[in-house]
Design a protein around this motif. Sequence first.
Motif, PDB file in Angstrom:
ATOM      1  N   LEU A 129       0.848  -1.194   0.000  1.00 14.15           N
ATOM      2  CA  LEU A 129       0.000   0.000   0.000  1.00 14.15           C
ATOM      3  C   LEU A 129       0.886   1.247   0.000  1.00 14.15           C
ATOM      4  N   VAL A 167      -3.879  12.755  -0.519  1.00  7.70           N
ATOM      5  CA  VAL A 167      -5.168  12.617  -1.201  1.00  7.70           C
ATOM      6  C   VAL A 167      -5.785  11.226  -1.022  1.00  7.70           C
ATOM      7  N   SER A 214      -4.809   6.644  -0.832  1.00 12.01           N
ATOM      8  CA  SER A 214      -3.800   5.596  -0.940  1.00 12.01           C
ATOM      9  C   SER A 214      -4.148   4.657  -2.088  1.00 12.01           C
ATOM     10  N   LEU A 215      -3.219   3.789  -2.421  1.00 14.86           N
ATOM     11  CA  LEU A 215      -3.458   2.808  -3.478  1.00 14.86           C
ATOM     12  C   LEU A 215      -2.460   1.662  -3.347  1.00 14.86           C
ATOM     13  N   ASP A 254      -3.355   8.128 -12.635  1.00 17.30           N
ATOM     14  CA  ASP A 254      -4.634   7.709 -13.196  1.00 17.30           C
ATOM     15  C   ASP A 254      -5.772   7.826 -12.191  1.00 17.30           C
ATOM     16  N   LEU A 255      -5.432   7.567 -10.917  1.00 11.91           N
ATOM     17  CA  LEU A 255      -6.492   7.521  -9.921  1.00 11.91           C
ATOM     18  C   LEU A 255      -6.827   8.893  -9.341  1.00 11.91           C
ATOM     19  N   TYR A 256      -5.791   9.720  -9.116  1.00  9.83           N
ATOM     20  CA  TYR A 256      -6.042  10.963  -8.384  1.00  9.83           C
ATOM     21  C   TYR A 256      -5.901  12.240  -9.206  1.00  9.83           C
ATOM     22  N   ARG A 263      -7.225  12.659 -12.671  1.00 10.04           N
ATOM     23  CA  ARG A 263      -7.914  12.532 -13.966  1.00 10.04           C
ATOM     24  C   ARG A 263      -8.450  13.863 -14.472  1.00 10.04           C
ATOM     25  N   GLN A 313     -14.173   4.720 -16.273  1.00  8.90           N
ATOM     26  CA  GLN A 313     -12.909   4.865 -15.544  1.00  8.90           C
ATOM     27  C   GLN A 313     -13.156   5.540 -14.189  1.00  8.90           C
ATOM     28  N   TYR A 368     -11.142   4.465  -4.361  1.00 11.11           N
ATOM     29  CA  TYR A 368     -11.143   5.398  -3.216  1.00 11.11           C
ATOM     30  C   TYR A 368     -11.812   4.721  -2.018  1.00 11.11           C
ATOM     31  N   SER A 390      -9.906   1.861  -0.364  1.00 13.41           N
ATOM     32  CA  SER A 390      -8.863   2.423   0.505  1.00 13.41           C
ATOM     33  C   SER A 390      -9.452   2.900   1.825  1.00 13.41           C
ATOM     34  N   ARG A 446      -7.664  -5.494   1.191  1.00 13.06           N
ATOM     35  CA  ARG A 446      -8.233  -5.360  -0.146  1.00 13.06           C
ATOM     36  C   ARG A 446      -8.608  -6.727  -0.718  1.00 13.06           C
ATOM     37  N   ARG A 453     -14.722  13.580  -3.035  1.00  8.05           N
ATOM     38  CA  ARG A 453     -14.099  13.379  -4.347  1.00  8.05           C
ATOM     39  C   ARG A 453     -15.094  12.742  -5.325  1.00  8.05           C
TER      40      ARG A 453
END
Lengths: 101, 323
Positions: free
Chosen positions: A14, A30, A32-33, A47-49, A51, B82, B90, B93, B102, B162
Amino acid sequence: MSTPGETGTEAWPLWEVFVRANRGLSHVHVGSLHAPDADMAVRNARDLYTRRNEGVSIWVVPADAVTTSDPDAKGAFFESPAGKNYRHAVYYTKSEGVKHL
Amino acid sequence: MTAPADLTVVENEAAQARFDDLIAQDSRIEPRDWMPDAYRKTLIRQISQHAHSEIIGMQPESNWISRAPSLKRKAILMAKVQDEAGHGLYLYSAAQTLGIGREEMTQQLIEGRARYSSIFNYTTPTWADMGAIGWLVDGAAICNQVPLCRASYGPYGRAMVRICKEESFHQRQGFEILLELMQGTEAQREMAQDAVNRWYWPSLMMFGPPDDESPNSAQSMAWNIKRFSNDDLRQRFVGMLVPQAEVLGVTLPDPNLAWNEAEQRYDMSEIDWHEFHEVLAGRGPANAERLRRRREAHEEGAWVREAAAEYARKQAAKAAAAA
């Protein structure tokens, strides 16, 4: 103490993601991933945060590298500033009415 | 080392008092704070179900990416799908900060042990369904989600902020699809109306069972997770739809829908709760198909995840050897 979200049983580690929204601003957390390595974490974070042009720079940090203060000691740990209001400008009132001070 | 039992009780009481105090002040609970087990469990269930819904929600629309009527519509639909993936991530997480992994959540979903919003178990046979999903399904989702931005659990609220920002594009693009169809040929107008007829009731079901049959609502509201009751949100949603339907020129498929001036609310027909419970129980039009595809995607992607992890391991070993 384990980091929230880091269970140690996942295939990919993570990462915590920080984004600088614009030049002149600091990076702000912002979210996590999961990603296999730092390079992929940065790409996934893009890509995730970001766009919708949310940032001009990204930091990723392994979640288990983050050390935090102990939440149970909340009161005591942050006690020192209490009662030290002379650290704030509003403590000094005699200069009221004097310009540019 | 374990603390003597009575000491633990005293500590828990103090922690519970701190928790109650934060809730009473309408403040936020953060991941490392002590929280009652029931609060943690409720949130894990709600947030993971919400995440699963976003992930499964990619399917009814991805179905139309290759057949969308123009390059512009294809690009828009891809961006939207997407976004749904992003929303799922999000939320996963946020759930993880409560101590669930996960992979555990993924397993719960693909093994059919977790729930997701029943709305995604309906099929999307026509292009107008993309319009109706955006307008009605995303519209209902926004109505549900805006109050969740103030949920007492910090990471959940932040994820919702978000998500809500991004959802408004989804609803508008759906409205636009329907509007264009309604300004088109007779066949296009019929297609739009047919999609609205099929999605209207399921979208109202998205708010959950009526208040007197929603046993967990009171506790969720006491914990400031939920801010408005199911029926209140449903009313608010219908109130927004009525004028929008007029702009579109579509008819909402409820002959009993009318403003009740005396009670300041909309009268409407009884929702078919039998259908709701059937779909929830796995007997909807597309339940099996949705889960099958999710399982397939996960299993067929296994080699990619393994290869990436192995590559990372080798690169790290190389870097260590060079140092």
